[in-house]
Design an enzyme around this catalytic site. Structure first.
Site, PDB file in Angstrom:
ATOM      1  N   SER B 334       0.807  -1.217   0.000  1.00 31.98           N
ATOM      2  CA  SER B 334       0.000   0.000   0.000  1.00 31.98           C
ATOM      3  C   SER B 334       0.840   1.267   0.000  1.00 31.98           C
ATOM      4  O   SER B 334       1.921   1.308   0.593  1.00 31.98           O
ATOM      5  CB  SER B 334      -0.887   0.038   1.250  1.00 31.98           C
ATOM      6  N   HIS B 432      -7.462  -0.703   5.903  1.00 35.41           N
ATOM      7  CA  HIS B 432      -7.009  -2.080   6.095  1.00 35.41           C
ATOM      8  C   HIS B 432      -7.132  -2.529   7.547  1.00 35.41           C
ATOM      9  O   HIS B 432      -7.402  -3.690   7.813  1.00 35.41           O
ATOM     10  CB  HIS B 432      -5.579  -2.247   5.577  1.00 35.41           C
TER      11      HIS B 432
END
Lengths: 502, 502, 502, 502
Positions: B334, B432
């Protein structure tokens, strides 16, 4: 009791999923026995335990967007458990669910107090308290239902669950007033999920999957399908069969509409469902001027109150117009369930009241008396009742001739004049009138099948859809209870009124 | 002002749909002019007129199931009208809609009084008043929104409408407090319609329709797609691209997840998006042990708050497990948007506060001073800020070596320690962590693109999904604000804390 | 030499599939080297060995229906081996195949003797000997080719193989006369497999798989596609793109036809391929009277001689007629490749022959001389040649005006009068005339792209399809070499003839 | 005579398409009459006229690539005309077609002479004459057949045409030797079009279109499908149903294979087609070790000689292996049509020859005599014949016990030892042996249906496919007529030989 399908032998012992208990037994059969005896003891506690676990509390208003979705296993466990219950247990379970996991009444009333306190405050504050109040009116189980809708097969499960709830309400087994809340919550969720924008119009043909055609055949309640040739006919040339399906219930037709494409508006159902001459012919578009809706069936009891049929008819009309731009006549050819029963009740009543003479003219009574060899008065009335009950009059041309005007005007009255809470008593009439159709034509000898004669003396009715007028008619009917009818129908009604001195 | 697309010349005169007025003019151009002048006068009254017409009043509680649906033309008119407005007009229109056609506050407070009066009565009565109260809390426009969802393109219209509402709220243009109610009502409706059970997981490949692939390319916000070869790569071997689509918005991917299939958990994004060696190769299943989620993009601003990404990741994990039963490692790779900005703000602050020395060790400062030819203290701090801002340090191996430990521990802190209302400040981290992932590994030189260096000094992070722990982690995070992190991350955080004397 | 893809390292040693040999080597690179040296020695023997193995002998006439199909591995081995060859090796291999595994000439001549012996016998005997003779004329490799067509990818392999064979024939590398037999055998097999009844007409849209659209883009040879917006345009509104595909070559368009839907028959290609105004508009069916075939491309060199384009045009005409029942005009807008080259050759020749004056009128020559500042005679001819070669005249309105009648009548002659074996020399003209089209209109400034100016001085031509006349025209052309042309074309031709004193 | 469907009333007069004549008549009925009378006169001339028109002459060798395809109307006219003929007329028509429009024998013999003249010439010349000879051996009608294949429904027409041709040959109605040429030409064309690369393997499930399932049901010749539940069973869990379909005959299964998935190789057909326990169960992959091919049916008589079944079995094996990687046993469970008939013939013969005693052992005869109350010798033989003919022995356990060894060894001999031109007499055996299967196991009481008892005394046989050996077995059988059989079968055969003193 349902078979204890949930019992699985695991390494010597046996576990009954339903009871979340493990029995040490030698054979599975006795496991079931042990399990059943156990059942009596643990049922109540088992249900409560499972409900306490899977129906998570409503998060506080502040954290309502911050609560993680419960694990999918919660939903699966609930579904699996519910399916393992027998009918009585289900009733108990649903009662518990709706009673113990519904709205927090105390919270609601506190917010009601608070709302009244803020009435003098600024709008933003009022709005916020209203929103809290709205949130507090959410039954605790609603979130679980939402989560269930997300797992595979979940939507179908909820549709079936609502069917159970409705049955429970209808059977008056449960005295819990909260059960209606559960039904209402389910209905409102299902209404969103089965919103018309999410439905798919499918045309069913002989090319459609066998599975769907088999279901179409099973669901056909109006004019039962006898065999596969019959079915092939109903999806063949000069016929159309449409259904709504839904992405969350693949392969499952929700509401089914059968249409015949004809030159004139049909006055007889046998010419539609019994005629096989055209089975292999090609459609001649020049012979197609009318679309006759001769059967519409909802297949999911749990979707009661979720309007689908209305939308299906509208979509089909649009579909047909695009296929046949010159098509101008849209009409149902509808059964009149309940007419015979109503008529016999009426005759009974008139006989008791000794008012039988009011229903037929003198001349008509004479014909009946002669034909039935009965004396005037209640004997003739009873003879008439029997005639109708047996359907024998159909076989006599003379009797049939005598009865035609009588039955036609009685039937017109039944459809037009008999009401329940101001709306048409006959459910089929009510459906089409809500949709904005006109009560257009009563048809004599329109359904000569035993079923047709028994239900409605062989009479059928066309509810005709004049597309320019359906919105207006629908509003008139729903809001002002006005029934739009043709001159034929109104003529029959006024004949009835003249004769019947009502 | 938008072009007056709605103006059509009709037999010499010109009609502007937007104003429902006809102008006699010689040329279309002056029609637009006339139209605009007219606009000022009629705008307000035009909006009110149309709203009064299409937003029908809420039926009474008793007749709520007896009101016919309004004609579809209502929905179409609303949609057409709204689309013809320019931005300022839209704001005005939405304000009017939410203010004048929302909840009937008087009705609500009356029912609140009534509810309090019934507290001593039987449960059935209480339940009924609650249900009335719930009904009275329905904004009047809700029914219209439902009806719009049923016409073709209606759902997409509402998604876009909500995007406008959200923008309006964010821009603080409208001071109407009711606009939030409108957003909330839309959100709750959209949540039902976009419930996961109604979404379809689609794998996007080079065989998918060009239209979808073009959208996938446009929507890719994380690592922009440069050309069609690049796109082909992202749907080719050792890659997977999944999207949720919805029956009511065909051909429109709602949320898109890009996955790389690798041997080890990737620590570098260029090896995923720039490597073309495998473009035509066949996948060797033995080289696939890990699934790396390297990009997830939501495409519909109007679905903010409607959870989709979380469910998409879960579904994709299940999909991958069934394709690769032995796959054991699931992780994101990410970006860390905002790290550089945060860091520069921090340095600025420290410089002002004269606390710069707290961030680096003495030795580190010396290295920076030497490399930047700056004197200790705020000059060095400023030099450091500039270095980071320009990204120049990347080109010097020495500087890069000096800064690695510094930036890594600062970044770890940024992700782990910086919060907003108790949750991770960084939105990707927050996403997340909500899903139950673990903050697993920070990767140095993981995104060496200019964009990567500018946003996060080239650092990227893996959020790893240990499937057995995601539910637990998710709950811990959402309910207790606990961030689960690996030893590497915790180690970096504690180094930061030691150095920074925070 | 192709890369030795077939070399795989297997446990320390290296095996080259191509040579069916294993080399003990330290690194793969030297394996390739070893392999190449080895190649020289084993090539010839390797080919013969493999051919002997996979090309099984023709069964005897008696047992021709009793021979089991050879194992699929034969076909796969042949394909794999062939693909591993480089170009020179392929030529050698195809030569061997056609020479050593073709028809058994001795057997044929023996049967010819036998046939002559039976001429006096009964018909049944004659028929049987004829059938034996027919069978004996089958090349031995034919059966292998049939078997290859049955494995996955086999048909595509044979199409590509034929392309190689055709190239070999064209390049005159192989002197083997049997290579033509191989080509003929392949062509006759491919003709059966690509028979029109087995082809599928596909309309290509922006919804088609990206893979197909990319190929459409690559294959477009007539008016190259510049980018994806350009491509989107060609499958968007007012355009149609059709292709034939074949079940045995999925995803592979075989021949592609681009159509523009216009009001009038187009006289300019830029208005079709460069105009983007309509990209998002909806088609107005009232503006569609004509279908313009502006590009047709065959994609498979190996299908040369297998008629597809002709059938595609016919199918598309039928498709368009069913979509637009009132469509009345069908025409190509075609390029004229080779015109400029032909014209320059002509001018060169005329200059040499000193006959330049024959081509232009006196007045025209004067204009040219003035414009190019050249003296009459061969200098002016050369100046004219250069003008045309450079395309500069396009930029001068005056020159353009002078040259228009000249180039138009020369071009008309080129198309109408220049022949090869009696048929039109220009291949595009030949294609459309074979299909039965009429040479309808030459268009000035029809393709002003550099390519258009270079190829044909910007002139394009419409071959118009009058549907009632195409069969007649086709037969006239193919059998009697008669070109059907419009008055405009015939007028230009006669002007040319008058001026050119041909 | 077929109904004169082709007669259409056109403005008062009536036209019979078949005769291309118009009759002035008052009613259509008499038109048919007139038409029929007319028929006798014009039939022959009508046929010749139409053939002369639609079967265009073969172009000369030089112009063979330059002849335009005949108009599609030729093909349609031919098809329409042929369909309008009755059976006798069809025979006449096919005879004419094959006789008058076949090979030009004179041309062939001239080329044969020419070929012999060129034997001393260079290869290129020889090759060219061979190619001309090959071309001259093409029947004139071949091109028409190719063109027919291109129109819609054309391929199916040709398949049916070939069925007619085959029937004509079998019935020996036509004495034309050329009719075999027509059949051969059709077969070779159909072989190309139905080449395996062009076929599509479809798995038929309950989701398949009803139309296909109905056909599957109709075509099932081996174990007739009784109703739709039965059919559902055959496509349900633990079953597979596969078919080849072809792009040119959509919706038409060409050859159908039914497979049962079992633990062990099945020895009884009722357990497969009568067992419904598993109808709704899910497949347990651990219980699936064997694939039993229990029915294979070709549906198109016209494709006789075009190998499809063999390829279908091979493809299905591959399909099953990919679905069940551990599946190891592949076998048929096949009927033995003809065994009872053969056996009764044998007994008859033995009785006549007085050799009956050779077939059974003394002990066996005694048992038979006792059970049938017959005296030794021909009476007992006849009694045995009757027993078998009536199937009564099945109901007696004792008789059944006596006859088991007798019938099993006779049956083994029938399958293994009885030959026709060296190949197995039994067609099912011949089919599987050609495919390379092993004659693996005879099963007693394997088909106890009346049909099974009548056909083969209830015995069925497994032909087992050992995948590694099928190519070898196939070649051995086809080339050397060797039957591969298991020890069980060989044991039974040797018992038969011992007993029968053959």
């Amino acid at each position: 009791m349902i078979p204890h399908r949930a019992i699985h032998a695991v390494r010597g012992s046996v576990r009954c999923w339903r009871h979340r208990a493990v029995f040490k037994v030698s054979r599975e059969a006795s496991a079931v026995g042990a399990c059943r005896r156990f059942s009596v003891r643990v049922r109540a506690s088992g249900m409560e335990e499972i409900l306490a676990r899977v129906v998570v509390p409503l998060p506080s208003y502040e954290t309502r967007d911050k609560s993680p979705p419960p694990p999918e296993s919660n939903s699966l466990e609930f579904m699996h458990f519910y399916r393992s219950l027998d009918k009585v247990e289900k009733a108990e379970f649903l009662t518990k669910l709706s009673r113990d996991h519904g709205v927090d009444h105390k919270g609601v009333s506190e917010l009601a107090v608070k709302l009244l306190d803020t009435q003098q405050r600024d709008l933003a504050t009022i709005l916020q308290v209203e929103d809290r109040l709205r949130y507090s009116l959410t039954p605790r189980y609603k979130q679980l239902l939402c989560h269930i809708s997300r797992v595979e097969g979940g939507v179908k499960f909820l549709v079936d669950l609502r069917a159970d709830v409705l049955e429970l309400i209808a059977s008056k087994v449960s005295e819990s007033p909260q059960i209606r809340d559960l039904s209402g919550t389910l209905k409102s969720l299902l209404s969103e999920w089965f919103s018309v924008g999410l439905l798919r119009l499918e045309r069913i043909t002989w090319q459609s999957p066998c599975e769907i055609l088999q279901k179409i055949s099973q669901y056909e309640a109006v004019h039962p399908v006898r065999n596969w040739t019959d079915l092939k006919r109903r999806v063949g040339p000069y016929r159309r069969c449409y259904a709504f399906t839904h992405a969350a219930m693949p392969g499952e037709p929700l509401v089914v509409l059968h249409v015949a494409l004809t030159e004139e508006i049909s006055n007889n159902i046998q010419s539609i469902v019994r005629e096989f001459a055209t089975l292999d012919s090609e459609e001649d578009v020049n012979k197609i001027n009318s679309a006759i809706f001769y059967s519409i069936s909802s297949t999911q009891a749990g979707l009661q109150g979720v309007e689908l049929g209305n939308y299906l008819i509208k979509k089909v009309v649009r579909e047909l117009q695009s296929e046949f731009p010159h098509m101008a006549q849209f009409s149902s050819l509808s059964p009149i369930p309940g007419f015979s029963v109503w008529l016999q009740g009426l005759l009974n009543q008139y006989r008791k009241d000794n008012r039988g003479t009011d229903l037929l003219s003198e001349h008509e009574w004479k014909e009946v008396e002669q034909a039935t060899d009965s004396s005037p008065g209640s004997q003739a009335t009873e003879a008439l009742r029997k005639l109708i009950s047996s359907g024998e009059w159909m076989r006599s041309e003379r009797l049939s001739g005598v009865l035609e005007p009588v039955l036609m005007r009685l039937c017109a009255w039944y459809l037009y004049g008999e009401k329940r809470r101001g709306y048409a008593l006959n459910p089929v009439a009510n459906f089409h009138l809500q949709n904005g159709a006109t009560m257009w034509r009563l048809n004599w000898r329109a359904d000569t099948s035993p079923r047709g004669v028994a239900n409605s003396c062989g009479i059928m009715v066309n509810y005709r859809y004049f597309l320019n007028e359906t919105s207006k008619n629908s509003a008139l009917y729903l809001q002002n209870k006005v029934v739009t009818a043709s001159e034929q129908v109104l003529g029959l009604v006024s004949q009835f009124q003249k004769n019947s001195k009502l």
